[in-house]
Design an enzyme around this catalytic site. Structure first.
Site, PDB file in Angstrom:
ATOM      1  N   ASP A 455       0.826  -1.202   0.000  1.00  0.00           N
ATOM      2  CA  ASP A 455       0.000   0.000   0.000  1.00  0.00           C
ATOM      3  C   ASP A 455       0.861   1.253   0.000  1.00  0.00           C
ATOM      4  O   ASP A 455       0.549   2.245  -0.655  1.00  0.00           O
ATOM      5  CB  ASP A 455      -0.942   0.002   1.201  1.00  0.00           C
ATOM      6  CG  ASP A 455      -0.196  -0.067   2.533  1.00  0.00           C
ATOM      7  OD1 ASP A 455       0.873  -0.685   2.575  1.00  0.00           O
ATOM      8  OD2 ASP A 455      -0.696   0.484   3.532  1.00  0.00           O
ATOM      9  N   ASP A 460       4.860   2.779   9.166  1.00  0.00           N
ATOM     10  CA  ASP A 460       4.882   1.481   9.844  1.00  0.00           C
ATOM     11  C   ASP A 460       3.741   0.596   9.332  1.00  0.00           C
ATOM     12  O   ASP A 460       2.852   0.206  10.083  1.00  0.00           O
ATOM     13  CB  ASP A 460       4.791   1.684  11.357  1.00  0.00           C
ATOM     14  CG  ASP A 460       3.589   2.528  11.773  1.00  0.00           C
ATOM     15  OD1 ASP A 460       2.862   3.009  10.874  1.00  0.00           O
ATOM     16  OD2 ASP A 460       3.378   2.709  12.985  1.00  0.00           O
ATOM     17  N   GLU A 461       3.786   0.269   8.041  1.00  0.00           N
ATOM     18  CA  GLU A 461       2.742  -0.552   7.426  1.00  0.00           C
ATOM     19  C   GLU A 461       3.356  -1.334   6.262  1.00  0.00           C
ATOM     20  O   GLU A 461       3.812  -2.445   6.434  1.00  0.00           O
ATOM     21  CB  GLU A 461       1.579   0.329   6.967  1.00  0.00           C
ATOM     22  CG  GLU A 461       0.333  -0.461   6.609  1.00  0.00           C
ATOM     23  CD  GLU A 461      -0.902   0.425   6.540  1.00  0.00           C
ATOM     24  OE1 GLU A 461      -1.943  -0.090   6.155  1.00  0.00           O
ATOM     25  OE2 GLU A 461      -0.813   1.630   6.865  1.00  0.00           O
ATOM     26  N   ASP A 468      -6.153  -2.611  -2.545  1.00  0.00           N
ATOM     27  CA  ASP A 468      -5.363  -1.675  -3.333  1.00  0.00           C
ATOM     28  C   ASP A 468      -4.950  -2.282  -4.678  1.00  0.00           C
ATOM     29  O   ASP A 468      -5.116  -1.668  -5.733  1.00  0.00           O
ATOM     30  CB  ASP A 468      -4.113  -1.248  -2.555  1.00  0.00           C
ATOM     31  CG  ASP A 468      -4.445  -0.537  -1.250  1.00  0.00           C
ATOM     32  OD1 ASP A 468      -5.315  -1.040  -0.510  1.00  0.00           O
ATOM     33  OD2 ASP A 468      -3.837   0.506  -0.960  1.00  0.00           O
ATOM     34  N   TRP A 523     -11.835  -6.001  -1.128  1.00  0.00           N
ATOM     35  CA  TRP A 523     -10.560  -6.493  -0.620  1.00  0.00           C
ATOM     36  C   TRP A 523     -10.462  -8.003  -0.875  1.00  0.00           C
ATOM     37  O   TRP A 523      -9.572  -8.460  -1.598  1.00  0.00           O
ATOM     38  CB  TRP A 523     -10.424  -6.128   0.860  1.00  0.00           C
ATOM     39  CG  TRP A 523      -9.872  -4.744   1.056  1.00  0.00           C
ATOM     40  CD1 TRP A 523      -8.635  -4.424   1.538  1.00  0.00           C
ATOM     41  CD2 TRP A 523     -10.497  -3.498   0.734  1.00  0.00           C
ATOM     42  NE1 TRP A 523      -8.455  -3.057   1.539  1.00  0.00           N
ATOM     43  CE2 TRP A 523      -9.583  -2.461   1.058  1.00  0.00           C
ATOM     44  CE3 TRP A 523     -11.734  -3.141   0.215  1.00  0.00           C
ATOM     45  CZ2 TRP A 523      -9.876  -1.109   0.863  1.00  0.00           C
ATOM     46  CZ3 TRP A 523     -12.031  -1.799   0.029  1.00  0.00           C
ATOM     47  CH2 TRP A 523     -11.114  -0.799   0.342  1.00  0.00           C
ATOM     48  N   GLU A 736      -2.323   8.893  -0.981  1.00  0.00           N
ATOM     49  CA  GLU A 736      -3.324   7.994  -0.418  1.00  0.00           C
ATOM     50  C   GLU A 736      -4.693   8.678  -0.349  1.00  0.00           C
ATOM     51  O   GLU A 736      -5.719   8.062  -0.621  1.00  0.00           O
ATOM     52  CB  GLU A 736      -2.895   7.568   0.983  1.00  0.00           C
ATOM     53  CG  GLU A 736      -3.876   6.649   1.689  1.00  0.00           C
ATOM     54  CD  GLU A 736      -3.362   6.205   3.044  1.00  0.00           C
ATOM     55  OE1 GLU A 736      -3.837   5.171   3.539  1.00  0.00           O
ATOM     56  OE2 GLU A 736      -2.483   6.892   3.614  1.00  0.00           O
ATOM     57  N   HIS A 757       1.013   6.124  -2.712  1.00  0.00           N
ATOM     58  CA  HIS A 757      -0.046   5.132  -2.545  1.00  0.00           C
ATOM     59  C   HIS A 757      -0.732   5.004  -3.909  1.00  0.00           C
ATOM     60  O   HIS A 757      -1.383   5.937  -4.335  1.00  0.00           O
ATOM     61  CB  HIS A 757      -1.055   5.671  -1.520  1.00  0.00           C
ATOM     62  CG  HIS A 757      -1.424   4.721  -0.445  1.00  0.00           C
ATOM     63  ND1 HIS A 757      -0.702   4.608   0.719  1.00  0.00           N
ATOM     64  CD2 HIS A 757      -2.450   3.859  -0.315  1.00  0.00           C
ATOM     65  CE1 HIS A 757      -1.286   3.721   1.517  1.00  0.00           C
ATOM     66  NE2 HIS A 757      -2.359   3.241   0.900  1.00  0.00           N
TER      67      HIS A 757
END
Length: 942
Positions: A455, A460-461, A468, A523, A736, A757
């Site tokens: 993404d 912190d991901e 996506d 998703w 994003e 993003h």
């Protein structure tokens, strides 16, 4: 007339290697080739495949028109076996081409019994929060070397060197997969690195995805707490003997100069460690009782440095009584800093912090959340040294450098990292901002395709969010050769899927909680939509065959949730995630009803499974899922669609879904829905009103229902929210949020505010297919659809794509009252060409084609409007008149901006244009009413 050319060097499966293909995962690999030139009307009818293996040459004739993914015509290859392959082709006239250049291929270790090495881990060293360990083994080679191969993988990430030299230029190996289910190994040709006599093989091990921080729950060591390496070096000497170095208990371990490493936090290095007089700990290794059965070859391109970016601007800022340098590289990218320093005493510390945007003249780190994104070095002395991490990466445009008083711009550069995907698609136009938007999409793809489709690359991901890539897959598959990349990710998706069919929201799954497996529309639908996208763009039936059990399981799961009424309603949903009206901390609160979104996806996924089953010849499945899709469409229409084509929740996204996925029962309802969608866009001042779900479809839905001009206004809008607004704010990647950076320059306060993003960049696929006019009409581009819809604001546009059959291209321009179209069709392909305004399409074969027709678009746009007969809708569609009128309303204080002005007109669109002033301000007592009405009269009478 063109002569029949020799085919290109055969492609092996979906590998994109320029030279030999090593470590092949398939024993019977499929072959593809293109034919650069052929006589007009030529079509392949046969091919011959020459295979040289073990000193024997065989020629296999295959009667086929296929040039793409042709089955291996010989006996399967075995582990380590090498072959050379070349092809030639002929048509109906029986004339054979010359032979293609040959491709060397070599199979990897296909069976667990091929591994004699074992996983080893350091003892007493390399634990969590300890310095990164180096594991080393030695091999004595008794004679001259003919060839050498290294097979390697790790728990963690590694940097491998042989006799002090890197085994190649790749980084962050072995990448990230669903480690419990499969761990990819890499194959390296190290022939030139092996010497006669003593050889030393070393692996620097980092935490990487295996043991470092992973996910936004601040977890570490999700897969295990011990780093380990599996390595097998096989050296063949000129006498034919094979000498093997296996990772085993004889290896040694020591601590490295890297005292801390993490993908989120960065790398800390003490260059004094291991220097003269400074000892580091050493130790032994332990053989781990781990099964090599999950270790598999990779066909994925490696992660490597792709380019470097020079510093564009350097300035100083004072903070905490220190003077720091801030460097702007001019481009938001993914990678790390390469920094040259000199003249600093031993013990000096150099710190580099990374960020995507600025606050004032300092870097803004709030969007990183808890990710420290900081690299640091303690220097060993004043000698010149190049500082460069190897066990981390960052997403950034700006770097703050502390501890280098005399920093020179030429001493610092940004090393851009990414999976080494072959570029396959390009777009350009006469619109500078549109071209920059497209370039931003390309940069966001590169930056987020780090072994898996993530993404974002900075905070912190950095996870493989299914929603996506589901919406972005078509765009990515045009821009880059993603067949192996996304195919690998889909294997992990199927492996992570629960037995009941539930699909995790991220793949590989790191959330590992109940919510992570709660079925979510759009998703979880990545399980069906991404395989279908790959099939449409590559023609690979194999991906459907492999993924069909996963596809069926997902549809069965959500059909069960929908129940007999076939409406998937209630429960957790992301919905049209991050639409422009969503509050900063509540991204799911969109205008589109999540139940409408969910049921639409059930219909879509069921239909895709039916199509996939039909392609695979599974008639029972095809009928079953086609019937399910029909039932869902009927239920959707009854529950959510009015006879007048209104779709429940009346938002841009729901109309886009209903139109594009054939959820409207009648042609009349479809046209009414398209008209309503266009009106919603008009009365939002031609600004976007969709989130992740609706964005890829809204322009298609407008164009498909006769409102291409509205779609073009939407695409070219520069006010927030819009695709071009970030470009006007200096964006060099896709954001994003539509307003990640607000018009006043402040950062959106939401906890999710990424500046890299790709999801909202999914509109680029429509730019390729509609603005330029280049689309596949059959899977794998076996037939092309050439149907440009030229925006009035553009004078030219072009797109080209390296299809499986060769390069296809479309270029159009408007000049001197003409519309001029040029089309390139590769050999083996036919194209359906739709000229603007023409009632029927033309079919053409391979070659270069050119047309000239009257420029109807410009002619229509320059017609003077008859405001006495026009409606308020027509007034909105006249860009110049609308800008003047909206400006007058803002100046008079009636509304704060043009979007608010447009929203007042939704109920009056069919009213005469002359009444627009009264539509704005029906009450004469309102201050400014007369000014707006006077402005309207002046504009309409001009």
């Amino acid at each position: 007339m063109a002569q029949l050319a020799a085919p290109t060097t055969p492609r092996i499966e979906h590998r994109t290697d320029q030279d030999a293909v090593l470590g092949l995962a398939a024993a019977a690999p499929r072959l593809s080739w293109t034919v650069p030139a052929a006589p007009e009307g030529w079509r392949q009818t046969s091919c011959e495949v020459e295979i040289s293996r073990a000193g024997e040459v065989t020629v296999h004739q295959v009667h086929t028109a296929d040039q793409v993914l042709v089955p291996w015509p010989a006996d399967p290859l075995s582990s380590r076996e090498q072959a050379r392959v070349r092809v030639r082709v002929s048509g109906a006239d029986g004339v054979w081409s010359n032979w293609s250049p040959a491709r060397t291929l070599e199979v990897g270790l296909l069976n667990s019994t091929d591994w004699t090495a074992r996983f080893i881990s350091p003892v007493g060293l390399g634990a969590l929060h300890m310095p990164a360990p180096v594991l080393a083994g030695r091999l004595t080679v008794p004679g001259p070397v003919r060839s050498a191969r290294l097979f390697a993988t790790a728990h963690g990430i590694y940097v491998a060197t042989l006799n002090g030299r890197p085994v190649d230029d790749s980084v962050l190996a072995p990448g990230w997969t669903s480690y419990e289910n499969r761990l990819r190994y890499h194959t390296y040709d190290v022939t030139d690195l092996v010497a006669e006599g003593e050889n030393r093989l070393e692996f620097l091990l980092g935490n990487g995805w295996y043991r470092g921080r992973l996910g936004y729950m601040l977890d570490r060591a999700l897969y295990g707490d011990r780093l380990a390496v599996l390595a097998q070096l096989e050296v063949t000497t000129t006498d034919g003997a094979v000498h093997t170095l296996n990772s085993d208990g004889s290896w040694t371990a020591r601590e490295s100069q890297v005292v801390a490493d993490d993908l989120y936090n960065g790398q800390r290095t003490d260059l004094r460690r291991g220097a003269a007089g400074v000892e580091t700990a050493t130790g032994t290794v332990e053989v781990l009782d781990l099964d090599v059965g999950t270790v598999v070859p990779t066909d994925l391109p490696v992660i490597r440095p792709l380019q470097t970016l020079a510093a564009q601007k350097v300035w100083t800022v004072a903070r905490h009584a220190q003077v720091n340098h801030v460097v702007d590289f001019g481009q938001n990218a993914v990678g790390w800093i390469r920094l040259k320093v000199r003249g600093l005493p031993a013990g000096s510390e150099v710190i580099v912090r990374h960020a995507e945007v600025l606050e004032g003249d300092e870097i803004a780190t709030v969007p990183l959340r808890s990710a420290e994104a900081t690299d640091s070095w303690i220097l060993a002395g004043p000698e010149e040294v190049v500082l460069e991490p190897r066990l981390t990466f960052h997403g950034f445009r700006y770097a703050e450098i502390r501890g280098v008083p005399d920093l020179r711009p030429e001493d610092v550069e940004l090393v851009v990292l990414g999976t080494d995907l072959r570029r396959t698609g390009w777009f350009s136009s006469s619109h500078e901002l549109l071209d920059r938007l497209h370039e931003n999409v390309v940069w966001s793809t590169r930056g987020n395709f780090i072994d898996i489709p993530t993404d974002c690359p900075q905070r912190d991901e950095r996870l493989g969010w299914t929603g996506d890539i589901q919406v972005f897959g078509p765009t990515a598959s045009f821009l880059f050769d993603t067949a192996a990349f996304l195919g690998s990710w889909l294997v992990d998706l199927a492996a992570e899927q629960l037995p009941d069919g539930s699909v995790p929201h991220v793949v590989p799954d790191v959330n590992r909680n109940e919510l992570a497996f709660t079925p979510a529309a759009a998703w979880g639908d990545a399980a069906t939509i991404v395989p279908w996208t790959l099939y449409e763009r590559t023609g690979d039936v194999g991906v459907l065959a492999r993924q069909l059990p996963s596809m069926r399981a997902w549809v069965d799961k959500i059909a069960g949730l929908a129940g007999p009424d076939r409406l998937w309603a209630g429960g957790f949903q992301y919905g049209d995630w991050l639409d422009p009206t969503a509050p900063p901390e509540e991204a799911e609160k969109a205008m589109a009803d999540p139940d409408v979104v969910a049921t639409a996806h059930l219909a879509r996924s069921a239909q895709i499974v039916a199509w996939a089953a039909e392609v695979l010849g599974l008639d029972d499945d095809a009928q079953k899922y086609a019937a399910l899709a029909a039932e869902v469409r009927e239920a959707f229409a009854e529950a959510y669609v009015s006879p007048q084509g209104r779709v429940h929740s009346d938002a841009q996204a729901v109309y886009a879904l209903a139109i594009q996925w054939d959820l409207l029962p009648t042609a009349a309802q479809r046209q009414l829905a398209g008209r309503r969608l266009a009106d919603l866009v008009r009365t939002n001042d031609f600004r976007i009103g969709t989130g992740f779900v609706g964005t890829p479809l809204v322009c298609d839905a407008l164009a498909a229902t006769g409102h291409a001009d509205v779609a073009h206004r939407l695409l070219l809008q520069t006010q927030c929210p819009s695709w071009l607004y970030p470009v006007t704010m200096g964006a060099t990647t896709i954001w994003e949020r539509w307003d990640s950076l607000r018009p006043d320059g402040s950062i959106n306060p939401g906890g999710m505010t990424s500046f890299n993003h790709y999801a909202l960049g999914a509109v680029a696929d429509w730019m390729h297919r509609s603005v330029a006019g280049l689309a596949p009409a059959e899977p794998g581009y076996r037939r092309l659809s050439i149907q440009p819809k030229p925006p009035v604001a553009l004078t030219h546009a072009q797109a080209r794509h390296l299809t499986p059959y060769g390069e296809a291209a479309v270029a159009w321009e408007r000049a001197d009252g003409e519309f001029r179209l040029s089309v390139t069709v590769p050999v083996g392909v036919q194209a359906e060409v739709h000229l603007p305004g023409a009632e029927e399409a033309m079919t053409v074969g391979h070659g270069e084609h050119h047309w000239r027709t009257p420029d109807r678009v410009t002619a229509a746009a320059t017609d003077e409007p008859d405001w006495t007969r026009a409606s308020i809708r027509d007034l909105l569609d006249d860009e110049e008149a609308w800008e003047q009128l909206a400006g007058a309303a803002v100046e008079a204080g009636i509304v704060p901006d043009a979007a608010a002005a447009a929203s007042r007109l939704l109920k009056y669109l069919d009213s005469p244009a002359a009444q627009v002033g009264f539509a704005f301000v029906p009450d004469d007592r309102f201050q400014g009413a007369s000014a707006v009405r006077q402005a309207a009269t002046r504009i309409l009478s001009a």
